[in-house]
Write a protein that holds these residues in place. Structure first.
Motif, short mmCIF file in Angstrom:
data_model
loop_
_atom_site.label_atom_id
_atom_site.label_comp_id
_atom_site.label_asym_id
_atom_site.label_seq_id
_atom_site.Cartn_x
_atom_site.Cartn_y
_atom_site.Cartn_z
N THR A 50 0.84 -1.20 0.00
CA THR A 50 0.00 0.00 0.00
C THR A 50 0.88 1.25 0.00
O THR A 50 2.09 1.18 0.22
CB THR A 50 -0.90 0.02 1.24
OG1 THR A 50 -0.07 0.11 2.41
CG2 THR A 50 -1.77 -1.23 1.32
N LEU A 51 0.25 2.39 -0.22
CA LEU A 51 0.99 3.65 -0.11
C LEU A 51 1.55 3.83 1.28
O LEU A 51 2.66 4.37 1.45
CB LEU A 51 0.07 4.82 -0.47
CG LEU A 51 -0.19 5.09 -1.95
CD1 LEU A 51 -1.22 6.19 -2.11
CD2 LEU A 51 1.09 5.46 -2.68
N SER B 135 0.02 11.25 0.12
CA SER B 135 -0.90 12.19 -0.54
C SER B 135 -1.29 11.74 -1.94
O SER B 135 -2.28 12.24 -2.50
CB SER B 135 -0.25 13.58 -0.62
OG SER B 135 0.83 13.60 -1.56
N GLN B 136 -0.57 10.78 -2.51
CA GLN B 136 -0.90 10.32 -3.85
C GLN B 136 -2.26 9.64 -3.89
O GLN B 136 -2.90 9.58 -4.96
CB GLN B 136 0.18 9.37 -4.38
CG GLN B 136 1.58 9.97 -4.41
CD GLN B 136 1.65 11.31 -5.12
OE1 GLN B 136 1.26 11.42 -6.28
NE2 GLN B 136 2.15 12.32 -4.42
N ALA B 137 -2.74 9.13 -2.77
CA ALA B 137 -4.09 8.55 -2.72
C ALA B 137 -5.12 9.62 -3.00
O ALA B 137 -6.01 9.46 -3.86
CB ALA B 137 -4.33 7.90 -1.36
N SER B 138 -5.03 10.75 -2.31
CA SER B 138 -5.99 11.84 -2.51
C SER B 138 -5.90 12.37 -3.94
O SER B 138 -6.93 12.65 -4.57
CB SER B 138 -5.72 12.97 -1.53
OG SER B 138 -5.94 12.54 -0.20
N GLY C 251 -6.03 4.51 3.48
CA GLY C 251 -6.19 3.14 3.95
C GLY C 251 -5.38 2.20 3.11
O GLY C 251 -4.16 2.18 3.17
N ARG C 252 -6.07 1.46 2.23
CA ARG C 252 -5.37 0.45 1.44
C ARG C 252 -5.13 0.91 0.00
O ARG C 252 -5.03 0.10 -0.92
CB ARG C 252 -6.17 -0.86 1.44
CG ARG C 252 -6.24 -1.50 2.83
CD ARG C 252 -6.49 -2.98 2.73
NE ARG C 252 -5.58 -3.67 1.83
CZ ARG C 252 -4.33 -4.03 2.14
NH1 ARG C 252 -3.82 -3.72 3.35
NH2 ARG C 252 -3.59 -4.68 1.27
N ALA D 282 1.73 5.89 -6.49
CA ALA D 282 2.88 6.78 -6.33
C ALA D 282 3.72 6.87 -7.58
O ALA D 282 4.70 7.63 -7.61
CB ALA D 282 3.74 6.33 -5.14
N VAL D 283 3.34 6.14 -8.64
CA VAL D 283 4.10 6.22 -9.89
C VAL D 283 4.10 7.64 -10.43
O VAL D 283 4.99 8.04 -11.19
CB VAL D 283 3.52 5.23 -10.92
CG1 VAL D 283 2.21 5.74 -11.51
CG2 VAL D 283 4.53 4.94 -12.02
N ARG D 284 3.12 8.43 -10.02
CA ARG D 284 3.07 9.83 -10.44
C ARG D 284 4.36 10.56 -10.05
O ARG D 284 4.82 11.45 -10.78
CB ARG D 284 1.87 10.51 -9.80
CG ARG D 284 1.58 11.93 -10.27
CD ARG D 284 0.32 12.45 -9.59
NE ARG D 284 -0.10 13.73 -10.14
CZ ARG D 284 0.35 14.90 -9.72
NH1 ARG D 284 1.26 14.95 -8.76
NH2 ARG D 284 -0.09 16.02 -10.26
#
Length: 431
Positions: A191-192, A210-213, A220-221, A227-229
């Protein structure tokens, strides 16, 4: 040793010139004037297809379309470009090369200033894109150990990027092709949160989380592959659009894309008759109750625009991490000394299918709809490439290749070095 020419009466006949499939007059119908819709329409029209673009009431660009604020044209599109190669390829494959097209309109694409990250403890990280400069910036801010761990994590994300190119970016996503090796390269079991722990620095970990948002996923999961960004930023840089040296809104390229579709003869109307293919460019959730439940709409940020005093010469991207989920601001100076601030506030979110689907976990990401649908094709930000503007363009390219090959048998992918020249566009207009 040459045996000389064959005798006239036994000459080997020349191979027949291959004939091309007659595309006929039944159109490819594209539903939705999103980036994906405009892109796939322009590409297919360039190849000689009759194309109908049914906008369904959308403005060109979909939710990235420009609008007016205080008599200034603004847009919700990110104001910096992460992967300009996706745009360059689109313009090249639909007609005039992008640089030539930009020059014709007094525009250029130039490197943007470094990103600025602000943290809860008052620290600031100015993060350049170039690999060496980025290492030294992190080293100066948080120490050499943190810089080395950050470098190692992004090197691993480079490998994720290479696998993603084969898994939904440059090739059609096939769930059956996700063997153990591919899943390992995509960090399927990570996960991140787990990835953030590897850098052993609270500030850098915050950037990774922060890449999730930014992808529209809940915390969470959220899968590490989001995160490849960060690797894309380091590998390809961050770019800004300039008009005669002054920063220009990013959606100016949407205007050029709209113009390109018109030049290629794309018909702008609804269509209810026979079709040769159908492309859905509006984001769709998977069919079936269980699949729909597992693939909710992305969590869209609150978007704000305001006119402020200019404080920079170029377009500066600031990510404020001080209040949990990031607040991303693009500061774009105007010629009159003012500036437009475009804000994506991820602290206040709402489910919005226009922003794609929420990649809440690796399993959820894997369950997204593919580009092939039961009744046609999908070319939107809900596919596996994701909801970044460049990702939507890559999805559109895949769909254009597939539709053309299905109709003609011709492979026009860049990997095919023997692909035929584009067809002439002497196409009759639809009545």
């Amino acid at each position: 040793m040459s045996l000389g020419p064959h005798p006239t009466n036994s000459a080997t006949p020349a191979p027949p010139v291959p004939t091309r499939v007659d595309l006929g007059d039944e159109p490819v119908v594209v539903h939705g004037a999103t980036l994906g819709g405009l892109a796939v329409a322009a590409r297919l029209a360039k190849q000689g297809h009759v194309v109908v673009l049914d906008a369904h009431g959308q403005r060109d660009g979909g939710h990235w379309a420009p609008r007016e604020v205080q008599e200034v044209l603004v847009d919700d599109l990110p104001q910096t470009f992460l992967l300009p190669a996706a745009w360059r390829d689109l313009f090249k494959k639909s007609g005039r090369a992008m640089d030539a097209e930009l020059t014709r309109h007094g525009l250029t694409l130039e490197p943007a200033p470094a990103q600025e990250h602000r943290f809860a403890d008052g620290r600031t990280l100015v993060l350049p894109a170039e690999r060496g400069d980025q290492f030294h910036a992190v080293e100066d801010a948080f120490g050499r150990g943190a810089a080395e761990r950050w470098r190692d994590v992004l090197d691993e994300l480079d490998e994720v990027w290479q696998q993603l190119r084969l898994t939904g970016l440059e090739r059609r996503f096939e769930a059956a092709a996700l063997d153990a090796r591919a899943k390992q390269k995509l960090l399927a079991g990570l996960t991140l949160e787990g990835l953030a722990e590897r850098v052993q620095d609270a500030h850098l970990g915050t950037i990774i989380r922060s890449q999730a948002s930014l992808a529209g996923a809940p915390p969470g999961r959220a899968p590490a592959l989001l995160a490849v960004r960060l690797a894309v930023h380091r590998r390809f840089g961050s770019w800004q659009l300039l008009r005669e040296g002054a920063p220009e809104r990013a959606s100016a390229v949407v205007d050029l894309l709209t113009e390109r579709a018109g030049l290629r003869g794309v018909q702008r109307t609804s269509h209810s008759g026979p079709t040769s293919a159908t492309v859905e460019a509006r984001p769709q959730r998977p069919a079936g109750w269980l699949a729909r439940r597992s693939c909710p709409p992305a969590l869209a940020p609150q978007v704000r625009q305001r006119i402020v005093e200019a404080t920079s010469e170029g377009i500066v991207e600031r990510l404020d991490h001080r209040a949990g989920n990031p607040v991303v601001t693009w500061h774009r100076p105007l010629p009159d000394g003012r500036a437009v601030e475009t804000v994506h506030d991820h602290r206040t979110v709402r489910p919005d299918l226009a922003w794609g689907l929420a990649p809440a976990s690796f399993r959820v990401w894997r369950s997204r709809p593919g580009i092939r649908a039961d009744e046609g094709w999908n070319a939107s930000c809900a596919q596996h490439a994701g909801n970044e503007p460049w990702a939507e363009l890559l999805t559109a390219a895949l769909v254009a290749y597939e539709v053309h090959e299905e109709r003609t048998g011709e492979d026009i992918r860049p990997t095919n070095k023997t692909q035929p020249a584009p067809r002439k566009q002497a196409r009759p207009a639809l009545s």
